[in-house]
Motif scaffolding. Structure first.
Motif, mmCIF file in Angstrom:
data_model
loop_
_atom_site.group_PDB
_atom_site.id
_atom_site.type_symbol
_atom_site.label_atom_id
_atom_site.label_comp_id
_atom_site.label_asym_id
_atom_site.label_seq_id
_atom_site.Cartn_x
_atom_site.Cartn_y
_atom_site.Cartn_z
ATOM 1 N N LEU A 149 0.612 -0.579 0.063
ATOM 2 C CA LEU A 149 -0.055 -0.292 0.183
ATOM 3 C C LEU A 149 0.897 1.724 -0.517
ATOM 4 O O LEU A 149 0.464 2.718 -0.087
ATOM 5 C CB LEU A 149 -0.870 0.570 1.644
ATOM 6 N N TYR A 150 2.730 1.155 0.561
ATOM 7 C CA TYR A 150 3.095 2.561 0.392
ATOM 8 C C TYR A 150 4.397 2.315 0.180
ATOM 9 O O TYR A 150 4.534 3.992 -0.494
ATOM 10 C CB TYR A 150 3.354 2.498 1.952
ATOM 11 N N ASP A 151 4.923 1.032 -0.786
ATOM 12 C CA ASP A 151 6.047 1.463 -1.270
ATOM 13 C C ASP A 151 6.126 1.187 -2.522
ATOM 14 O O ASP A 151 5.711 -0.373 -2.547
ATOM 15 C CB ASP A 151 7.360 1.367 -0.232
ATOM 16 N N HIS A 152 6.320 1.908 -3.827
ATOM 17 C CA HIS A 152 7.053 1.510 -4.971
ATOM 18 C C HIS A 152 7.699 -0.172 -5.048
ATOM 19 O O HIS A 152 7.846 -0.779 -6.114
ATOM 20 C CB HIS A 152 6.907 2.064 -6.300
ATOM 21 N N LEU A 153 9.250 -0.173 -4.559
ATOM 22 C CA LEU A 153 9.715 -0.946 -4.197
ATOM 23 C C LEU A 153 9.568 -2.738 -4.557
ATOM 24 O O LEU A 153 9.631 -3.653 -4.680
ATOM 25 C CB LEU A 153 10.493 -0.492 -3.298
ATOM 26 N N TYR A 154 8.276 -2.301 -3.460
ATOM 27 C CA TYR A 154 7.798 -3.919 -3.285
ATOM 28 C C TYR A 154 6.402 -4.520 -3.510
ATOM 29 O O TYR A 154 4.922 -4.597 -2.930
ATOM 30 C CB TYR A 154 7.337 -3.517 -1.403
ATOM 31 N N ASP A 155 5.257 -3.543 -4.593
ATOM 32 C CA ASP A 155 4.497 -3.481 -5.095
ATOM 33 C C ASP A 155 4.610 -3.318 -6.602
ATOM 34 O O ASP A 155 3.639 -3.432 -7.264
ATOM 35 C CB ASP A 155 4.452 -1.857 -4.915
ATOM 36 N N GLY A 156 5.587 -4.708 -6.938
ATOM 37 C CA GLY A 156 5.801 -5.277 -8.255
ATOM 38 C C GLY A 156 4.838 -5.946 -9.413
ATOM 39 O O GLY A 156 4.855 -5.669 -10.444
ATOM 40 N N LEU A 157 3.543 -6.414 -8.198
ATOM 41 C CA LEU A 157 2.405 -7.341 -9.227
ATOM 42 C C LEU A 157 1.577 -6.124 -9.846
ATOM 43 O O LEU A 157 0.626 -5.530 -8.919
ATOM 44 C CB LEU A 157 1.659 -8.366 -7.941
ATOM 45 N N SER A 158 1.360 -6.157 -11.446
ATOM 46 C CA SER A 158 0.026 -5.109 -11.421
ATOM 47 C C SER A 158 -1.316 -5.553 -11.097
ATOM 48 O O SER A 158 -1.593 -6.427 -11.564
ATOM 49 C CB SER A 158 0.523 -5.389 -13.244
ATOM 50 N N LEU A 159 -2.103 -4.949 -10.992
ATOM 51 C CA LEU A 159 -3.397 -5.727 -11.696
ATOM 52 C C LEU A 159 -4.050 -6.595 -12.316
ATOM 53 O O LEU A 159 -4.384 -7.294 -11.889
ATOM 54 C CB LEU A 159 -3.982 -4.130 -11.666
ATOM 55 N N GLY A 160 -3.921 -6.465 -13.816
ATOM 56 C CA GLY A 160 -3.693 -6.576 -14.718
ATOM 57 C C GLY A 160 -3.200 -8.484 -14.506
ATOM 58 O O GLY A 160 -4.403 -9.107 -14.139
ATOM 59 N N LEU A 161 -2.458 -8.665 -13.418
ATOM 60 C CA LEU A 161 -1.722 -10.219 -13.531
ATOM 61 C C LEU A 161 -2.378 -10.795 -11.731
ATOM 62 O O LEU A 161 -3.110 -11.877 -11.934
ATOM 63 C CB LEU A 161 0.015 -9.930 -13.123
#
Length: 402
Positions: free
Chosen positions: A112-124
């Motif tokens: 919810l907070y850090d792009h470095l740990y948010d690599g899964l795209s919504l589509g996948l």
């Protein structure tokens, strides 16, 4: 895969398996298209070409589901028990592997907070939800953030050695450029000296495009994260250079301050020297406070109090941040405590983390501004300064005005 890259991947996968055990997670799933996910360098030192599923398991046996075009590249890594290919869609192959593993807890790269740990795209994510069922996914999914944060922040032995190489290149380039700078040069011309030397060494900029100019600021022209301009150095100028260099996937982040002597001057004015000495003192105290178990805001408070005790305005940014794969590498930040609390500054400092330490004096109306930034490794025995510290203000002699 390079020898250093292979060693890092093996060390990181060993660490990942231990972290899965600690967090009671059966499988960490990385789903990515064309290498989009920022966690990929920790499990493979290659770029993927197509949609890929990587399953890191607590058992130590790992699988990769890849296109036929990616098969040979993945097989050569020698880190996967199985490299399985698919033709057009990987739905059927993925389901087969997933049902065999049957994870009770599945970690996904969502934050919810850090792009470095948010690599899964919504589509996948929706693809996964459709494939295994939304109820099943809700039952087993957890965020991989605590696992990936540890994996990213705590450097392995091989990672530390590569960061040291990046730092060594950086300080060497600084020293070479200091011998070339002259009154009458523009910020852009000084920046180009850095780019030329990066090219000579086969390294690149750690921020922005590979051969972007580093931050070069004549203080009287404004101190900010701005691109170097056509401003010309004149006698009496303070020049700040903030330079991040990338070597084999890892970066440094080091800043230096210079003073250009006026005609008849043999040393900087008292107010400039006093500000520089205050910054060096704040860096020293911040480094001494950088110990495992301390919270980020506690170290920030030490550097901040030192700057204020010397009579200067409080620091407008954090005292420090982590460096590694990125110039700002996530995890704990050495920043001030605020309301509501920020998770990053509440984090604990750990052995194996590398920090850029930069308590800074920023003043308005042309008063002295000083930025010095050092890179420091946290160890159980105490902080280890990896950069050659700037303990003296760099001065450039007056040779006349061009």
């Amino acid at each position: 895969m390079t020898i250093a890259g292979a060693q890092i991947v093996h060390e990181k996968l060993e660490a990942a398996v231990k972290l899965l055990e600690v967090h009671n997670v059966d499988t960490w799933l990385i789903l990515t298209r064309e290498g989009y996910d920022p966690s990929l360098p920790f499990v493979i030192d290659i770029e993927t070409q197509d949609t890929t599923a990587i399953l890191i398991n607590k058992s130590g046996s790992h699988q990769a589901i890849v296109s036929k075009e990616d098969y040979e590249t993945f097989k050569q890594t020698e880190v996967f028990s199985d490299v399985i290919t698919y033709d057009t869609y990987m739905d059927e192959v993925f389901l087969k592997v997933f049902h065999i593993l049957n994870p009770k807890k599945l970690a996904l790269n969502i934050s919810l907070y850090d792009h470095l740990y948010d690599g899964l795209s919504l589509g996948l994510y929706h693809w996964l939800e459709r494939l295994i069922g939304s109820n099943k996914l809700r039952e087993i999914e957890v965020t991989s953030e605590p696992i990936l944060k540890q994996l990213r922040c705590v450097k392995s032995k091989a990672e530390i050695e590569v960061v040291k190489k990046a730092i060594s290149h950086t300080t060497d380039i600084f020293e070479e450029v200091f011998g070339k700078m002259e009154i009458g040069m523009t910020e852009k011309e000084i920046g180009q000296l850095f780019v030329d030397r990066m090219k000579m060494r086969g390294v690149t900029n750690g921020l922005g495009k590979p051969y972007d100019l580093p931050l070069v600021c004549i203080v009287r022209c404004g101190l900010a994260h701005r691109n170097p301009g056509d401003h010309i150095v004149v006698p009496g100028d303070i020049v700040i250079i903030d330079f991040s260099l990338r070597c084999k996937g890892y970066v440094s982040d080091i800043a230096r301050t210079c003073y250009f002597l006026k005609e008849g001057e043999f040393e900087p004015p008292e107010d400039v020297q006093k500000a520089f000495d205050a910054v060096v003192d704040a860096i020293t105290q911040s480094i001494e406070a950088l110990r495992p178990g301390k919270k980020g805001y506690e170290v920030d408070a030490v550097g901040r109090a030192c700057i204020e005790a010397h009579g200067y305005p409080t620091i407008k940014h954090s005292v420090g941040h982590q460096v590694g794969r990125a110039t700002h590498d996530g995890g704990t930040i050495l920043g001030p405590r605020k309301t509501p609390p920020r998770p990053q500054v509440e984090g604990l400092i750990q052995s194996g983390e590398i920090y850029a330490i930069e308590p800074t004096i920023i003043q308005d109306c042309g008063l002295p501004c000083i930025l010095v930034e050092e890179n420091v490794l946290v160890t159980d025995e105490g902080p280890e300064v990896l950069s050659k510290r700037q303990l003296d203000l760099i001065t450039t002699p007056y040779k006349g005005v061009k």
